[in-house]
Design an enzyme around this catalytic site. Structure first.
Site, PDB file in Angstrom:
ATOM      1  N   GLU A 167     -57.534-101.785 120.359  1.00 22.13           N
ATOM      2  CA  GLU A 167     -57.070-102.875 121.205  1.00 22.13           C
ATOM      3  C   GLU A 167     -55.538-103.080 120.856  1.00 22.13           C
ATOM      4  O   GLU A 167     -54.771-103.357 121.659  1.00 22.13           O
ATOM      5  CB  GLU A 167     -57.721-104.069 121.435  1.00 22.13           C
ATOM      6  CG  GLU A 167     -59.079-104.127 122.077  1.00 22.13           C
ATOM      7  CD  GLU A 167     -60.200-103.210 121.374  1.00 22.13           C
ATOM      8  OE1 GLU A 167     -60.168-102.703 120.461  1.00 22.13           O
ATOM      9  OE2 GLU A 167     -61.339-103.308 121.976  1.00 22.13           O
ATOM     10  N   GLU A 211     -68.435-102.429 121.344  1.00 25.41           N
ATOM     11  CA  GLU A 211     -68.927-104.000 121.709  1.00 25.41           C
ATOM     12  C   GLU A 211     -70.199-103.630 122.502  1.00 25.41           C
ATOM     13  O   GLU A 211     -71.319-104.551 122.100  1.00 25.41           O
ATOM     14  CB  GLU A 211     -67.841-104.439 122.543  1.00 25.41           C
ATOM     15  CG  GLU A 211     -66.654-104.862 121.970  1.00 25.41           C
ATOM     16  CD  GLU A 211     -65.639-105.550 123.098  1.00 25.41           C
ATOM     17  OE1 GLU A 211     -65.299-104.741 123.731  1.00 25.41           O
ATOM     18  OE2 GLU A 211     -65.550-106.797 122.595  1.00 25.41           O
TER      19      GLU A 211
END
Ligand code: 1HE
Length: 272
Positions: free
Chosen positions: A146, A126
């Site tokens: 995740e 990210e």
């Protein structure tokens, strides 16, 4: 390709940063290193806020930034040790804090080049996605684990990553937990340039120095106007483009550069 730029050795420059970050300058380029290799540059709150401090305190004469990581990996993502008992409201605010900091990178004053190697995982990916250019060493690999940790993207990845590689690939990474190699990342659009292992930082600095040669208003337009125009409806986009083009071309800098070219002093655009 241009020859690697000759620059003096990096001089430290000193906003007050946490030990997990180191900042140096090489001429007009500032270099931010994630310096927590013992935790694989996992991004704890202190580091995220330190990144914000770095961007807030960039000297005016810095014209581009390079971000890279110490040790064998760029970043293992969110510091999972900090993911303890947060209330829903606290978790929202935590994610919004990452958004604020990564927005300060994407929509800051100067272009940012990320140099990627080893694991570029979760929040590390990210962070890379918030930068404007990405150089990947061949050791780089990408993952969004995740799902396997019972969490979700929280650092802007669901907005930025689909725009880089497509929603379908982000979904695949998240559902299956698979990794993409540096070569796959290059072909899918994660990185712009591949470099041999150990050569990424020099390549990143070379690119940053090239970027820093552009007219500041053009870099501003590329960072701030282009992504917004690309997201708008075509009519509004074309109108905004005309406004941005006229603002850029009316600057003294643009006039001087065009004159240079017309009087045979400007660089030609030659095949590299
Ligand atoms: C960590 C972290 C971390 C390592 N948070 N401490 N990210 C992940 O799910 C990736 C988790 N990490 C790994 O899969 C591996 O550590 C690596 C592949 C990145 C590197 O492996 P390796 O063998 O080189 O190192 P290691 O032995 O696993 O880790 C070294 C130390 O770093 C160890 O601590 P130690 O005290 O036992 O020495 C690890 O616990 C620690 N460490 N990664 C905390 N991530 C805004 S939302 C974003 C959501 C996400 O980012 S999810 C992805 C989380």
């Amino acid at each position: 390709m241009r020859k690697p730029a000759k620059t003096p050795p990096g001089k430290p420059f000193a906003p007050k940063l946490p030990p997990s970050l180191t900042a140096k300058r090489r001429g007009v380029v500032a270099i931010l290193r994630l310096s927590r290799p013992q935790k694989r540059n996992a991004l704890d709150d202190t580091t995220i806020l330190g990144i914000e401090t770095f961007f807030k305190s960039l000297p005016k004469d810095v014209k581009a930034v390079v971000i890279h990581g110490a040790g064998r990996h760029f970043s293992a993502g969110l510091d999972l040790g900090e993911l303890t008992e947060r209330s829903i409201a606290e978790a929202v605010l935590h994610s919004r804090m990452w958004h604020r900091v990564f927005d300060a990178i994407q929509f800051g004053r100067v272009p940012v080049v990320a140099v990627l190697h080893g694991a570029v995982v979760g929040g590390g990916l990210e962070l890379a996605a918030a930068c404007h250019l990405r150089v990947a060493e061949r050791s780089a690999y990408y993952a969004l684990p995740e799902g396997s940790r019972g969490i979700f993207l929280g650092g802007g990845g669901s907005v930025r990553l689909p725009r880089l590689i497509g929603t379908s690939r982000v979904m695949e990474l998240m559902l299956t937990g698979r990794t993409y190699s540096a070569a796959e990342g290059q072909s899918f659009g994660v990185s712009h340039v591949l470099a041999d292992d150990g050569k990424g930082l020099a390549k990143g600095i070379e690119l940053a120095e090239r970027v820093a040669e552009n007219a500041p208003m053009s870099n501003f337009a590329i960072m701030h106007a282009l992504p917004r125009i690309a997201e708008s409806d075509p009519g509004s986009g074309l109108f905004a483009e005309s406004l941005m083009a006229s603002v850029a071309s009316s600057t003294g800098e643009a006039k001087a550069r065009l004159k240079d070219f017309l009087e045979k002093r400007g660089k030609k655009v030659l095949r590299e």
